[in-house]
Write a protein that holds these residues in place. Structure first.
Motif, mmCIF file in Angstrom:
data_model
loop_
_atom_site.group_PDB
_atom_site.id
_atom_site.type_symbol
_atom_site.label_atom_id
_atom_site.label_comp_id
_atom_site.label_asym_id
_atom_site.label_seq_id
_atom_site.Cartn_x
_atom_site.Cartn_y
_atom_site.Cartn_z
ATOM 1 N N THR A 111 0.786 -1.234 0.000
ATOM 2 C CA THR A 111 0.000 0.000 0.000
ATOM 3 C C THR A 111 0.819 1.286 0.000
ATOM 4 N N VAL A 112 2.090 1.218 0.400
ATOM 5 C CA VAL A 112 2.910 2.426 0.485
ATOM 6 C C VAL A 112 3.878 2.459 -0.693
ATOM 7 N N ALA A 113 3.850 3.547 -1.451
ATOM 8 C CA ALA A 113 4.699 3.646 -2.645
ATOM 9 C C ALA A 113 6.173 3.695 -2.280
ATOM 10 N N ASP A 114 6.531 4.553 -1.353
ATOM 11 C CA ASP A 114 7.922 4.687 -0.921
ATOM 12 C C ASP A 114 7.999 4.268 0.543
ATOM 13 N N THR A 115 8.570 3.087 0.780
ATOM 14 C CA THR A 115 8.598 2.522 2.139
ATOM 15 C C THR A 115 9.827 2.952 2.935
ATOM 16 N N THR A 116 10.631 3.834 2.386
ATOM 17 C CA THR A 116 11.899 4.198 3.039
ATOM 18 C C THR A 116 11.684 4.722 4.451
ATOM 19 N N ALA A 117 10.740 5.645 4.607
ATOM 20 C CA ALA A 117 10.506 6.242 5.921
ATOM 21 C C ALA A 117 10.018 5.204 6.929
ATOM 22 N N VAL A 118 9.122 4.320 6.482
ATOM 23 C CA VAL A 118 8.596 3.274 7.370
ATOM 24 C C VAL A 118 9.708 2.324 7.787
ATOM 25 N N VAL A 119 10.506 1.904 6.814
ATOM 26 C CA VAL A 119 11.603 0.977 7.098
ATOM 27 C C VAL A 119 12.610 1.613 8.059
ATOM 28 N N ASP A 120 12.945 2.876 7.810
ATOM 29 C CA ASP A 120 13.900 3.560 8.694
ATOM 30 C C ASP A 120 13.367 3.656 10.117
ATOM 31 N N GLY A 121 12.075 3.954 10.259
ATOM 32 C CA GLY A 121 11.484 4.049 11.582
ATOM 33 C C GLY A 121 11.494 2.720 12.320
ATOM 34 N N LEU A 122 11.131 1.652 11.605
ATOM 35 C CA LEU A 122 11.135 0.316 12.223
ATOM 36 C C LEU A 122 12.544 -0.135 12.569
ATOM 37 N N THR A 123 13.500 0.213 11.719
ATOM 38 C CA THR A 123 14.884 -0.200 11.955
ATOM 39 C C THR A 123 15.440 0.400 13.238
#
Length: 443
Positions: free
Chosen positions: A41-53
């Motif tokens: 559902t998310v086009a650019d997952t970079t921010a989500v991945v960085d937050g989870l990391t």
């Protein structure tokens, strides 16, 4: 650590460890679901991945802050109580004998399976250019580099970088010196023993953060790569995981041959640290909990505190099996036929180079990159594995924990330092909580 053979109390508190295991499993499943949703559902997952990391990184840093003091305290106290250098040498020799045998079996199993399954043949994958760079630093391990790396220039530096092998070397000298001084070192040894219990208690506090780290690690990976990557590499991953299952079976048979029926209890005792290593793709994250569970199982503190950190440097069974499996897979993808002589040579080379894995980030990939160069296989082949390496690392890490668990229990048995079922260390239980009760009446 003093051993007391008094009964370990009621079984009710023992469920606390099981509760944490279920929380970790639940976090693993939830991470997969959330990661798949984010990826779709998310086009650019970079921010989500960085937050989870961030969550995973904090947890792993919490674990790393424990390992240095814990290894030093437990190992120095154990050796000080052994009393002489001869005992240390004897235990070390038995441990290294087991490590070499386990290494040979792991590497050979990977080599046999990859030739049997041929996962690199007709994959349909788009091959990267043979001259492409993988981004993995290739470093050849010479005898000089290995030997000089053993000895720390400063114990503070070794602690800061979590160089387990260097901490082991210093701890051996320190423990032997304490034994040689005798009663004058009693205050120091008692203080270090107290430190070891405190660090184990810190470990148990940190472990309650584990489900959040597991959720974040898995969700971040799935969010970034998606489940499609598993379908593309399904054949390769399925065959590798089958190899891991077979290796676990061999380790269990080896444990059963020496420990008999207690092998079942051993695997049960370390299921939580094994699951933690699998979910976080880090065997280092499971080290403190593994040490505590081995002592509660009945392994001597003297042996466990020496063999386990040594195993983290010399006995990475899952990583070694992966090395032969991955190198030959890449050769198959590029249509390079390796002769039997070349494969045997590769096995012997990996027997040596794999012993330098400890403390190296993405160690398996570094060793594989160096091996590819020696046999004129394109290093670019590593690019084919980077997308699924995290999922493969999960299996490798869990297997490393199992391999070191079996090694520690076996050496304890050989030394006559494996306590009978039902015998417990009450001080350790006070620090980390009781183990799950063994089946049948306690003796």
């Amino acid at each position: 650590m003093a051993i007391d053979t008094t009964n370990s109390g009621s079984a009710a508190p023992a469920r606390k460890g099981s509760t944490l295991t279920w929380w970790i499993l639940g976090a693993l499943v939830l991470g997969i679901i959330v990661g798949a949703i984010v990826n779709a559902t998310v086009a650019d997952t970079t921010a989500v991945v960085d937050g989870l990391t961030i969550v995973t990184t904090v947890f792993l840093r919490l674990i790393k802050m424990i390992i240095g003091p814990l290894v030093f305290a437990t190992l120095a106290v154990g050796i000080a109580k052994m009393g002489d250098l001869g005992t240390v040498g004897r235990i070390g020799l038995k441990a290294m004998t087991w490590f070499l045998g386990a290494s040979l079996v792991s590497l050979t199993l990977g080599l046999v399976l990859v030739n049997l399954f041929q996962p690199g043949v007709d994959t349909g994958l788009v091959l990267p250019d043979a001259g492409a760079q993988s981004g993995i630093a290739v470093s050849g391990l010479t005898l000089k580099d290995f030997v000089t790396h053993l000895v720390p220039t400063s114990i503070a530096d070794a602690m800061a970088r979590n160089e387990i092998l260097q901490i082991v070397v210093f701890s051996v000298f320190f423990g032997v010196a304490c034994a040689g001084v005798g009663d004058k070192a009693k205050v120091m040894v008692d203080a270090l023993e107290g430190l070891s219990y405190v660090m184990l208690k810190v470990t148990m506090l940190v472990m309650w953060f584990a489900p959040f780290a597991v959720f974040a690690a898995v969700a971040a990976t799935i969010s970034k790569s998606g489940l499609d990557v598993l379908a593309v590499y399904g054949k390769f991953m399925g065959q590798f995981y089958l190899g891991i299952v077979l290796l676990w079976g061999l380790l269990f048979l080896a444990a059963f041959a020496i420990l008999r029926r207690r092998a079942v209890g051993l695997f049960r005792a370390v299921r939580e640290p094994t699951l933690l290593a699998f979910a976080t793709a880090s065997s280092e994250a499971a080290y403190p909990k593994t040490l505590a569970q081995l002592e509660k199982f009945g392994c001597s503190n003297r042996v466990a505190s020496f063999v386990l950190p040594l195993g983290y440097s010399f006995n990475l069974d899952g990583s070694m099996m992966y090395c032969t499996f991955a190198v030959v897979f890449i050769a198959q993808v590029y249509g390079i036929d390796l002769t039997l002589g070349q494969e045997i040579t590769m096995l012997l080379v990996l027997m040596v180079t794999s012993k330098g894995m400890a403390g190296v980030p993405r160690a398996s990939l570094v060793v594989i990159a160096a091996t590819l160069a020696q046999f004129d296989i394109p290093e670019a082949g590593l690019l084919l594995l980077l997308g699924v390496d995290h999922f493969l690392d999960m299996a490798r890490s869990a297997t490393n924990v199992i391999g070191n668990t079996v090694a520690t229990a076996v050496v304890s048995k050989w030394e006559g330092q494996l306590r009978a079922e039902g015998e417990a260390n009450p001080d350790l239980i006070d620090a980390v909580g009781p183990a799950e009760p063994a089946p049948g009446p306690l003796r």
